[in-house]
Design a protein around this motif. Structure first.
Motif, PDB file in Angstrom:
ATOM      1  N   UNK A   1     103.117  17.147  16.973  1.00 28.25           N
ATOM      2  CA  UNK A   1     101.662  17.298  17.159  1.00 28.25           C
ATOM      3  C   UNK A   1     100.880  16.939  15.892  1.00 28.25           C
ATOM      4  N   UNK A   2     101.545  17.025  14.749  1.00 22.86           N
ATOM      5  CA  UNK A   2     100.833  16.736  13.506  1.00 22.86           C
ATOM      6  C   UNK A   2     100.869  15.259  13.126  1.00 22.86           C
ATOM      7  N   UNK A   3     101.983  14.592  13.427  1.00 24.94           N
ATOM      8  CA  UNK A   3     102.148  13.252  12.876  1.00 24.94           C
ATOM      9  C   UNK A   3     102.212  12.106  13.891  1.00 24.94           C
ATOM     10  N   UNK A   4     102.485  12.391  15.159  1.00 24.97           N
ATOM     11  CA  UNK A   4     102.724  11.315  16.115  1.00 24.97           C
ATOM     12  C   UNK A   4     101.556  11.164  17.094  1.00 24.97           C
ATOM     13  N   UNK A   5     100.895   9.992  17.100  1.00 27.90           N
ATOM     14  CA  UNK A   5      99.857   9.740  18.112  1.00 27.90           C
ATOM     15  C   UNK A   5     100.513   9.655  19.487  1.00 27.90           C
ATOM     16  N   UNK A   6      99.834   9.996  20.595  1.00 30.07           N
ATOM     17  CA  UNK A   6      98.466  10.528  20.659  1.00 30.07           C
ATOM     18  C   UNK A   6      98.402  12.053  20.492  1.00 30.07           C
ATOM     19  N   UNK A   7      99.551  12.673  20.211  1.00 26.82           N
ATOM     20  CA  UNK A   7      99.549  14.129  19.999  1.00 26.82           C
ATOM     21  C   UNK A   7      98.616  14.485  18.833  1.00 26.82           C
ATOM     22  N   UNK A   8      98.737  13.756  17.724  1.00 31.83           N
ATOM     23  CA  UNK A   8      97.962  14.079  16.527  1.00 31.83           C
ATOM     24  C   UNK A   8      96.477  13.789  16.702  1.00 31.83           C
ATOM     25  N   UNK A   9      96.126  13.025  17.730  1.00 29.06           N
ATOM     26  CA  UNK A   9      94.709  12.720  17.952  1.00 29.06           C
ATOM     27  C   UNK A   9      93.971  13.859  18.652  1.00 29.06           C
ATOM     28  N   UNK A  10      94.706  14.841  19.122  1.00 28.11           N
ATOM     29  CA  UNK A  10      94.072  15.987  19.759  1.00 28.11           C
ATOM     30  C   UNK A  10      93.819  15.837  21.239  1.00 28.11           C
ATOM     31  N   UNK A  11      94.218  14.689  21.819  1.00 27.73           N
ATOM     32  CA  UNK A  11      93.978  14.475  23.241  1.00 27.73           C
ATOM     33  C   UNK A  11      94.781  15.445  24.105  1.00 27.73           C
ATOM     34  N   UNK A  12      95.910  15.913  23.582  1.00 30.65           N
ATOM     35  CA  UNK A  12      96.793  16.777  24.364  1.00 30.65           C
ATOM     36  C   UNK A  12      96.668  18.241  23.971  1.00 30.65           C
ATOM     37  N   UNK A  13      95.588  18.567  23.284  1.00 34.37           N
ATOM     38  CA  UNK A  13      95.365  19.962  22.928  1.00 34.37           C
ATOM     39  C   UNK A  13      96.242  20.424  21.779  1.00 34.37           C
ATOM     40  N   UNK A  14      96.348  21.743  21.637  1.00 35.56           N
ATOM     41  CA  UNK A  14      97.138  22.326  20.561  1.00 35.56           C
ATOM     42  C   UNK A  14      98.618  22.335  20.926  1.00 35.56           C
ATOM     43  N   UNK A  15      99.507  22.363  19.916  1.00 31.93           N
ATOM     44  CA  UNK A  15     100.938  22.465  20.220  1.00 31.93           C
ATOM     45  C   UNK A  15     101.229  23.780  20.931  1.00 31.93           C
ATOM     46  N   UNK A  16     102.137  23.782  21.917  1.00 24.35           N
ATOM     47  CA  UNK A  16     102.416  25.013  22.661  1.00 24.35           C
ATOM     48  C   UNK A  16     102.993  26.118  21.796  1.00 24.35           C
ATOM     49  N   UNK A  17     103.738  25.736  20.748  1.00 26.02           N
ATOM     50  CA  UNK A  17     104.360  26.735  19.875  1.00 26.02           C
ATOM     51  C   UNK A  17     104.825  26.039  18.603  1.00 26.02           C
ATOM     52  N   UNK A  18     104.695  26.721  17.476  1.00 27.29           N
ATOM     53  CA  UNK A  18     105.179  26.161  16.209  1.00 27.29           C
ATOM     54  C   UNK A  18     106.240  27.087  15.617  1.00 27.29           C
ATOM     55  N   UNK A  19     107.020  26.530  14.702  1.00 26.84           N
ATOM     56  CA  UNK A  19     108.049  27.342  14.057  1.00 26.84           C
ATOM     57  C   UNK A  19     107.453  28.493  13.283  1.00 26.84           C
TER      58      UNK A  19
END
Length: 334
Positions: free
Chosen positions: A263-281
């Motif tokens: 979610x931080x580094x890979x488009x389109x995840x990092x562009x915010x189109x897919x919302x926040x990450x479901x869970x982080x470490x």
């Protein structure tokens, strides 16, 4: 006649909208300082014309902080992030940002400073979120000894990122195929959810009452729940049958770090189109500790906030949209 001007950093966010209303009710003019002023227009509705103003500011930029604090009598810092993205790291947004804000406030002679932190803030924590929250507290107190620190548990209201997130997860298309919800660490972590309006009232009291200066308060609602019990509240409210499957920490944590990286580094995840990450470490790491008010802590009661809203009274008023037919849904029979 007003009591003065309060600058609220992060005031366009979830809690900020509630805080602005409470501060206006107590007679304070509010200046909302935020990075993107286009997201804050509705905050003006927190008070009559002229009582709420909006200014562009970045907590990492000294010049913008100085502009935002010009003529202010008090400061509230609500800036915080749940995951890192771009230049928004835990260090820059939370610990360094809070320290810079408090330093500039001290230079301007502002003694009333309210730092909104979180239960679990700990300088020795292995979770970056909790560690930087503690560093922020220390930096603020170093600059302004009279600062009031508020540590809420998870905060709920119609815009929250907890109940809404898990209700969305429970109603995702995947759930029709695999109706399993992850109970991280077995789902036994305890929480004490507190209503955003009650947190806002605590903020307003802290600004208003000099007796709160230099003190730390932990803010929790009237009842403690396990993660599994909160799942049950959500599922009952949205009328869905899902199965909770225990997910050990040693599996959830690396999966969470991988998700956060994507979610931080890979488009389109990092562009915010897919919302926040479901869970982080980092979030998994925080779930290893209970998120409840300590036995010896000052609480909402010590701030005079005693009539607390409950999860059962508030959450159904906004989770209804996750039911099959929304507000017209007829609950299925057991």
């Amino acid at each position: 006649m007003t009591k003065g001007l309060v600058t609220v950093f992060g005031g366009s966010g979830f809690i900020g909208r509630y805080a602005a209303r409470e501060l206006v009710k107590k007679g304070w003019r509010v200046r909302v300082a935020c990075r993107h002023v286009n997201t804050a227009g509705d905050v003006r509705l927190a008070g009559p014309p002229g009582w709420v103003d909006i200014i562009q500011a970045n907590i990492r930029n000294r010049e913008s902080i100085e502009r935002a604090l010009e003529g202010a009598d008090a400061v509230v810092n609500l800036v915080g992030i749940m995951f890192e993205k771009g230049a928004q790291t835990f260090e820059s947004a939370q610990s360094e940002g809070a320290g810079l804000l408090a330093q500039v406030a001290a230079e301007k002679g502002i003694a009333r400073f309210v730092q909104v932190s979180a239960i679990g803030a700990d300088a020795d924590s292995s979770a970056d979120y909790a560690r930087t929250k503690a560093e922020a507290e220390a930096a603020v107190r170093d600059a302004i000894s009279t600062a009031t620190i508020l540590r809420p548990s998870i905060v709920f209201a119609s815009e929250d990122e907890f109940f809404n997130r898990f209700a969305a997860m429970a109603t995702s298309p995947l759930m029709s195929v695999l109706p399993l919800l992850p109970a991280i660490g077995g789902g036994s972590t305890r929480f004490q959810p507190v209503y955003a309006g009650d947190v806002a009232e605590a903020i307003a009291v802290s600004v208003d009452d000099a007796a709160t200066a230099g003190k730390t308060y932990e803010l929790g609602g009237p009842r403690i729940y396990t993660f599994n019990e909160l799942y049950d509240v959500i599922l009952e409210t949205i009328d869905k049958r899902r199965f909770k499957i225990p997910l050990p920490f040693f599996i959830a944590k690396p999966a969470g770090y991988l998700t956060a990286a994507v979610w931080r580094y890979i488009p389109p995840f990092s562009w915010g189109f897919l919302g926040d990450p479901p869970l982080t470490g980092d979030q998994v790491e925080m779930l290893k500790s209970d998120n409840v008010v300590a036995d010896d802590a000052l609480t909402l009661k010590d701030l005079g906030v005693t009539e607390l809203e409950t999860v059962e009274a508030i959450v159904p008023s906004y989770l209804w949209r996750f039911r099959d037919y929304g507000e017209f849904h007829k609950a299925s029979e057991a």
